[in-house]
Structure formats: structure tokens, C-alpha cells
Design a protein around this motif. Structure first.
Motif, short mmCIF file in Angstrom:
data_model
loop_
_atom_site.label_atom_id
_atom_site.label_comp_id
_atom_site.label_asym_id
_atom_site.label_seq_id
_atom_site.Cartn_x
_atom_site.Cartn_y
_atom_site.Cartn_z
N ARG A 75 0.81 -1.21 0.00
CA ARG A 75 0.00 0.00 0.00
C ARG A 75 0.84 1.25 0.00
O ARG A 75 0.59 2.19 -0.69
N ARG A 76 1.84 1.25 0.83
CA ARG A 76 2.77 2.38 0.88
C ARG A 76 3.91 1.96 1.78
O ARG A 76 3.79 1.05 2.59
N HIS A 77 5.03 2.61 1.64
CA HIS A 77 6.17 2.30 2.49
C HIS A 77 5.79 2.61 3.92
O HIS A 77 5.11 3.58 4.20
N LYS A 78 6.22 1.78 4.86
CA LYS A 78 5.78 1.98 6.24
C LYS A 78 6.23 3.32 6.79
O LYS A 78 5.66 3.83 7.74
N SER A 79 7.22 3.94 6.21
CA SER A 79 7.68 5.23 6.70
C SER A 79 6.76 6.37 6.28
O SER A 79 6.90 7.48 6.74
N THR A 80 5.80 6.09 5.38
CA THR A 80 4.91 7.15 4.93
C THR A 80 3.48 6.90 5.38
O THR A 80 2.56 7.42 4.78
N THR A 362 16.35 12.40 1.26
CA THR A 362 17.59 12.34 2.03
C THR A 362 17.28 12.54 3.51
O THR A 362 16.19 13.01 3.88
N LEU A 363 18.24 12.19 4.35
CA LEU A 363 18.06 12.40 5.79
C LEU A 363 17.78 13.86 6.11
O LEU A 363 16.92 14.18 6.93
N ARG A 412 9.58 10.92 11.00
CA ARG A 412 10.54 10.50 12.02
C ARG A 412 10.86 9.01 11.87
O ARG A 412 12.02 8.59 12.06
N GLU A 413 9.87 8.22 11.54
CA GLU A 413 10.12 6.79 11.35
C GLU A 413 11.04 6.57 10.15
O GLU A 413 11.92 5.71 10.19
N ALA A 414 10.82 7.33 9.09
CA ALA A 414 11.68 7.21 7.92
C ALA A 414 13.13 7.59 8.26
O ALA A 414 14.08 6.99 7.75
N ILE A 415 13.29 8.57 9.14
CA ILE A 415 14.64 8.98 9.57
C ILE A 415 15.31 7.84 10.30
O ILE A 415 16.48 7.51 10.06
N ARG A 416 14.58 7.21 11.22
CA ARG A 416 15.15 6.11 12.00
C ARG A 416 15.57 4.95 11.09
O ARG A 416 16.60 4.29 11.33
N GLU A 417 14.81 4.71 10.06
CA GLU A 417 15.13 3.61 9.15
C GLU A 417 16.38 3.88 8.33
O GLU A 417 17.05 2.95 7.89
N LYS A 418 16.66 5.16 8.09
CA LYS A 418 17.85 5.50 7.29
C LYS A 418 19.12 5.56 8.13
O LYS A 418 20.22 5.53 7.57
N MET A 419 18.98 5.69 9.43
CA MET A 419 20.14 5.88 10.27
C MET A 419 20.82 4.54 10.60
O MET A 419 20.20 3.50 10.55
#
Length: 419
Positions: A75-80, A362-363, A412-419
Motif C-alpha cells: 500500500r505504501r512504504h511503512k515510513s509514509t 535524504t536524511l 521521524r520513522e523514515a529517519i530512523r530507518e535510514k540511520m
């Protein structure tokens, strides 16, 4: 100058749309109407029903079962994800109190609102499809409601079909920019129909409407506003996609490199990002506009959510009924299943099969978007205690705050996934 801004072409039509573009039919004539008064417009002889019969409904059931069992629909990326379940109560209970976090407490959630954390049981839509009421007489003139919709935030065809089926009004969802002989600004001055439109879609102030400004047209519109928005993380790539399709004949998804170029230019890495400020100003323009009140915020993400989608459809039906529009179905949830959920899921299946990539940020960009959303929440809450500005708390604010908190959380969740 800013490239993604709307352009008005073809007799003033705003052509920036959703990924699925809908060509409006000329509103000048209603060949299926005569001198009677049925379903809210004079002369509607036959009620619209939930079309397709058991064959269609069984197909929907099969589609839902396959999606659930196979898990193939991304459906969509979990970060969105748009809004966490913590803001559910505000959809049906706009007067619920909100703590400093903007999130309704568990005890308040149970007051006047149903639990929306689980998908709705819509088996009755398959087993015993609701039928429309035969006719509803409307003897007084009812003006349409403003429907400001941020670009790509409204499933246009699904919404138009839903509202026409729900009310029985042909071409119930009109565009402010659609002009045809005798029809302008969602009205036909030469018509004596009691209901000429149910909602009037507009993208002001992205395409500024100054002559006259919407606030100066209060006599021609209802006082309630339905505002359609979308998570910035998905709204911005959808905006680029729709622009490419409308102006450049894009087939399939835009190339990833083009998205990155667009993203870096218009999202940027500072709080001066053009797209976010335009998105925010769009919301605040209508939130603050007098003499109207935003009665419903309609997030794109809700329409494909098995819990929030049916609830939003019921809420929309209630508001239209309160405004005097005819409602042919007591069960708006089944109409939601047909006109919103099934088409959106089909489109997402298609994108998965075609291998569409997930637009990323990007972050630094995610940090800016998250911070701006959190600041946006704070600015609205400041207004609640500053009545000297003439604003104070506005109808729908609790729901808006909950939506914004959900959008910030997804960033914020998307940030955590990239870190």
C-alpha cells in the motif's frame, strides 16, 4: 518562478490532477432530467443504485481476500503511513479534548466515537447489498460546499462517483475551473435546479482565486468546507507524476533521476522549501478563511484504509445530510468499498506489477519535513490561546492536529530507518 505550480489552460481548467485524471463531462445539460423533483435535483427519474450486482461484489470480495491472504499489495512504504491510530477519535468526535501531544486519550476516544483501530466488517456489502431510496424531494435551493483539494490528495473519479451515487445528484462533484455554456464557478445562473452541485473542487491559493476571492462568494456556497490533504512524503512525488502525465505525456512512473532532481530543487534541505510552504499555506488559507469553517479534513491516506475509510465516508454522508442534501443510502460504507477502496487497490496492484520504485528523501530533507510538521502543530495550538488575532480555535482543529502529528511521525520513522 516555480515550475510545479499549476497552470490554467483549456477555458480555465486546472489540469494538475491525481495520477488518475478524470475528464469532466459538460455540465450545461442534464438529458436525464425533466420537470419533477427527485434525488435533490429537479427531474431525476431513476435512483442510482450500487451497480454491478453480485458479479461485481463477488469480484470485490475475491480481490480483498487475495490481497489479505497473499499480502502482495504494498500500500505504501511503512515510513509514509499517514496517521497513527491515536487520532482516530477526532474523525467522528471533533469535540474530543486533546492533550499537549495533540493525541486524544483512550478514555476520550470511547466517548461518541467508534473504535477505528480494526478494519470494518463489510461482509454485508457482499451478502446483502444496500439499495438506494426510491426518491427524495428537495424543495429549497441548496448551495454547494467548497472542496479545496491539494493536488494529488483526492481520488477524483472515485470521489465523484461516490457523491453522485450517495446523493442521486448527477455530476454532483464539480470543478470551480470547469467552464461550459451557462456553467461557471460550479453554478448555472440560467438553471432552476434546486441542487446544481454538491461540492465544488478548487485549488486556491495554489491557483489564486482573487476576482472574486472565495470569501467574497459566501452567498453562493455553504458555510462548511471539506478540505482534502495528503502526507507531504507522498504528495510531492504524486504532484510531480501528475504534472509529467498532464504536460509531457508521461507513460508509467517518472524516472528516478527526474524525481531526485525535482525533490532536491523544490523540497530542498532548508525550511525555505517551496513545496512544503505551499502545502502548509494551502491548509492555513482555508482553515482561517471566514465566513467558512473546515468541517472535515479528508486525508488521502484514509480512503484506502479499511478502518478510517468507511468512517470518513460515514462522516461525509452525515455532513451532506446536515446541509440538506439528499442521501439515498443509509450505509455509505458499501459505497466506499466500491468507489474508493477497490479502484485504489487495483491501481496499487498495477504499480507493483509494473515495478514502480518508492520515492525517497535524504536524511536532511526528512528532518526538515518532520521539523516543519511539528512546528506547524505548535503554530496551530498557539492560535488557540491568541483570540486577539480573530482566529482562536477553529472547527476541525483537533482532527487537523492529529493528522499533522501522524505525518510528522511517519517522517521521524523514515529517519530512523535510514540511520
Amino acid at each position: 518562478m516555480y515550475a510545479p505550480r499549476y497552470e490554467l489552460i483549456d477555458n480555465g481548467i486546472a489540469v494538475m490532477r491525481n495520477r488518475v485524471r478524470v475528464k469532466n463531462i459538460d455540465d450545461a445539460d442534464h438529458p436525464d432530467e425533466d420537470s419533477g423533483k427527485y434525488h435533490g435535483s429537479k427531474g431525476r427519474k431513476n435512483a442510482r443504485s450500487l451497480s454491478g450486482g453480485k458479479m461485481f461484489l463477488m469480484a470485490v470480495l475475491t480481490s480483498l481476500t487475495a490481497a489479505f491472504c497473499l499480502g502482495t499489495v504494498r500500500r505504501r512504504h511503512k515510513s509514509t503511513r499517514a496517521v497513527p491510530d491515536t487520532d482516530n477519535a477526532t474523525l467522528l468526535e471533533p469535540k474530543a479534548k486533546v492533550l499537549d501531544t495533540g493525541i486524544t486519550t483512550e478514555s476520550e476516544r470511547k466517548v461518541g466515537a467508534e473504535n477505528l483501530s480494526a478494519p470494518r466488517d463489510l461482509s454485508h456489502c457482499i451478502e446483502n447489498p444496500p439499495q438506494p431510496k426510491s426518491k427524495i424531494f428537495v424543495d429549497t435551493k441548496i448551495e454547494p460546499l467548497w472542496l479545496p483539494a491539494y493536488p494529488s490528495s483526492l481520488p477524483i473519479k472515485g470521489y465523484a462517483d461516490f457523491v453522485s451515487a450517495l446523493t442521486g445528484v448527477p455530476k454532483a462533484a464539480k470543478s470551480y475551473y470547469r467552464s461550459s455554456p451557462g456553467v461557471s464557478r460550479c453554478h448555472n445562473p440560467r438553471s432552476n435546479y434546486n441542487i446544481q452541485a454538491v461540492t465544488c473542487e478548487i485549488v486556491h491559493p495554489i491557483v489564486p482565486c482573487q476576482r472574486p476571492h472565495p470569501s467574497a462568494q459566501a452567498a453562493d456556497f455553504g458555510s462548511k468546507v471539506l478540505l482534502s490533504i495528503r502526507n507531504p512524503l507522498t504528495a510531492f512525488p504524486a504532484l510531480q507524476q501528475s504534472k509529467a502525465e498532464a504536460y509531457h505525456g508521461q507513460k508509467g512512473q517518472v524516472e528516478k533521476g527526474e524525481w531526485i532532481k525535482f525533490r532536491d530543487q523544490y523540497v530542498g534541505t532548508t525550511n525555505e522549501g517551496i513545496l512544503f510552504n505551499e502545502w502548509k499555506n494551502f491548509i492555513m488559507e482555508w482553515r482561517d478563511m471566514k465566513p467558512y469553517n473546515v468541517d472535515i479534513y479528508m486525508p488521502w491516506e484514509y480512503w484506502s484504509d479499511k478502518a478510517k475509510g468507511p468512517a470518513l465516508a460515514k462522516r461525509l454522508s452525515l455532513v451532506l445530510k446536515q446541509e440538506g442534501f439528499p442521501i439515498l443510502y443509509d450505509d455509505a460504507e458499501c459505497l466506499w468499498l466500491k468507489h474508493f477502496y477497490e479502484p485504489i487497490i487495483a491501481e496499487e496492484h498495477k504499480h507493483v506489477e509494473e515495478g514502480w520504485y518508492e520515492p525517497e528523501y535524504t536524511l536532511a530533507q526528512l528532518e526538515v519535513i518532520a521539523s516543519e510538521l511539528e512546528q506547524f502543530v505548535g503554530e496551530i495550538k498557539v492560535k488557540w490561546g491568541n483570540k486577539d488575532e480573530g482566529n482562536g480555535k477553529r472547527p476541525g482543529d483537533h482532527h487537523l492536529v492529529g493528522i499533522l502529528i501522524g505525518y510528522a511521525s511517519s517522517a521521524r520513522e523514515a529517519i530512523r530507518e535510514k540511520m
